[in-house]
Design a protein around this motif. Sequence first.
Motif, PDB file in Angstrom:
ATOM      1  N   GLU A 239     -47.068  15.120  14.199  1.00 12.95           N
ATOM      2  CA  GLU A 239     -46.675  13.548  14.055  1.00 12.95           C
ATOM      3  C   GLU A 239     -45.565  13.392  12.958  1.00 12.95           C
ATOM      4  O   GLU A 239     -44.670  12.929  13.435  1.00 12.95           O
ATOM      5  N   GLN A 242     -42.437  15.106  14.100  1.00  7.21           N
ATOM      6  CA  GLN A 242     -41.695  14.304  15.357  1.00  7.21           C
ATOM      7  C   GLN A 242     -41.003  13.141  14.731  1.00  7.21           C
ATOM      8  O   GLN A 242     -39.819  12.909  15.020  1.00  7.21           O
ATOM      9  N   VAL A 243     -41.566  12.542  13.639  1.00 12.27           N
ATOM     10  CA  VAL A 243     -41.019  11.248  13.030  1.00 12.27           C
ATOM     11  C   VAL A 243     -39.865  11.810  12.232  1.00 12.27           C
ATOM     12  O   VAL A 243     -38.486  11.191  12.523  1.00 12.27           O
ATOM     13  N   VAL A 245     -37.954  14.393  12.838  1.00 15.53           N
ATOM     14  CA  VAL A 245     -36.600  14.939  13.710  1.00 15.53           C
ATOM     15  C   VAL A 245     -36.239  13.706  14.585  1.00 15.53           C
ATOM     16  O   VAL A 245     -35.147  13.806  14.587  1.00 15.53           O
ATOM     17  N   ARG A 246     -36.966  12.894  15.066  1.00 14.89           N
ATOM     18  CA  ARG A 246     -36.354  11.530  15.606  1.00 14.89           C
ATOM     19  C   ARG A 246     -35.481  10.875  14.513  1.00 14.89           C
ATOM     20  O   ARG A 246     -34.536  10.313  14.752  1.00 14.89           O
ATOM     21  N   ARG A 247     -35.888  10.675  13.253  1.00 17.44           N
ATOM     22  CA  ARG A 247     -35.081  10.237  12.424  1.00 17.44           C
ATOM     23  C   ARG A 247     -33.600  10.862  12.064  1.00 17.44           C
ATOM     24  O   ARG A 247     -32.667  10.332  11.760  1.00 17.44           O
ATOM     25  N   GLN A 248     -33.785  12.238  12.069  1.00 16.28           N
ATOM     26  CA  GLN A 248     -32.756  13.023  11.784  1.00 16.28           C
ATOM     27  C   GLN A 248     -31.910  12.867  13.057  1.00 16.28           C
ATOM     28  O   GLN A 248     -30.746  12.623  13.012  1.00 16.28           O
ATOM     29  N   GLN A 249     -32.464  12.813  14.264  1.00 20.72           N
ATOM     30  CA  GLN A 249     -31.710  12.446  15.499  1.00 20.72           C
ATOM     31  C   GLN A 249     -30.792  11.509  15.554  1.00 20.72           C
ATOM     32  O   GLN A 249     -29.846  11.095  15.710  1.00 20.72           O
ATOM     33  N   GLU A 250     -31.602  10.121  14.926  1.00 22.46           N
ATOM     34  CA  GLU A 250     -30.926   8.707  14.958  1.00 22.46           C
ATOM     35  C   GLU A 250     -29.767   8.784  13.913  1.00 22.46           C
ATOM     36  O   GLU A 250     -28.665   8.080  14.014  1.00 22.46           O
ATOM     37  N   SER A 253     -26.983  10.564  15.462  1.00 21.75           N
ATOM     38  CA  SER A 253     -26.394   9.626  16.385  1.00 21.75           C
ATOM     39  C   SER A 253     -25.452   8.556  15.753  1.00 21.75           C
ATOM     40  O   SER A 253     -24.204   8.271  16.088  1.00 21.75           O
ATOM     41  N   ASP A 287     -36.844  24.140  13.611  1.00 24.58           N
ATOM     42  CA  ASP A 287     -37.220  24.650  14.612  1.00 24.58           C
ATOM     43  C   ASP A 287     -37.192  25.905  15.093  1.00 24.58           C
ATOM     44  O   ASP A 287     -37.718  26.411  15.945  1.00 24.58           O
TER      45      ASP A 287
END
Length: 346
Positions: A239, A242-243, A245-250, A253, A287
């Motif tokens: 978890e 995933q947090v 990864v989402r922060r890095q994707q944001e 972006s 990953d």
Amino acid sequence: MVASKTHTLSSSFRCQPSPSLIICLPPASSSVSELVFVSIYSSEFCMKLYVDPINYWKDGYNLLDVIIIITIFIPYGLRRFKGKHYPYLNIADGMQSLRILKLITYSRGIRTLITAVGQTAYIVASVLILLFLLMYIFAILGFCLFGVPDKGDPNNWGNLAVAFFTLFSLATVDGWTDLQEQLDSRNLPLSRTFTITFILLASFVFLSMFVGVMIIHTEDSIKKFERELMLERHVTLMEEKQVIVRRQQEEVSKLMQMQKNADYKSFSELVENFKKTLRHTDPMVLDDFGTSLPFIDVYLSTLDNQDTTVYKLQELYYEIVHVLSLMLEDLPQKKQSQSSKKADEK
């Protein structure tokens, strides 16, 4: 859990009057603290029951909490309906010590041990039945051999009940020498053989079997508990991953959006400027399979095996070269011998 501990400690200061003397005066703060914690327990019960009224009764620890709450309310009910001089009120107050069992709900380790004990109930019951049958047989033998009123030992073997109690002392090896001395003083035959045989069977076989069964199931429960902890840690780690990864994707972006709105020649230039803002403590999620620890471990082991194989091949090549050199040294001698033979023939 703090409320449960404080409630347990506060209950120890309550003193009850004895028929012959008064032990101590109950402090007013003790009654107030008990009312506060009883209210907390009752509120907890009502809230849990309101959230999940059906599944609440399926959990054994919730049923234990209900029993504890009922036990807490018993003295108040007896004082209200039977009066303060009810003869069994002290027993009800003594049962208040069961409230400390509420701590079991908050400790997963204790619950694991209780689960292990519950799983061994059938096997332990079988072992205890076998031990009871063994004691029954030896109780009858002891009563027939040593329970004679004139020459025997009626105090320890006079009837089956006393014989059972004596055999229990022999099974626990508690004071068995004194029992054997009493039999020896009366010159009873087969007394030592009887005692040694029963101690070997009861203490060294059945009780050891009982302890072994408990240890095996306890170890299994502890291993299961450790696996559950590892699984929970893995889920928590995934978890968190995933947090991140989402922060890095944001963040990527945002960088892409900044590239569109700012005067950058390329994305690489934007990334280079972004690298300057990174810190050494910033997390990075990888990953790729090639960056995982198991793969690196297997890869390094493969390299070690490859080095060993290459070393063995080099030794084999050296041996082949040595054999070929020896063969080359022998070739001129063979040619000279063949030419001399041809000259002799001519």
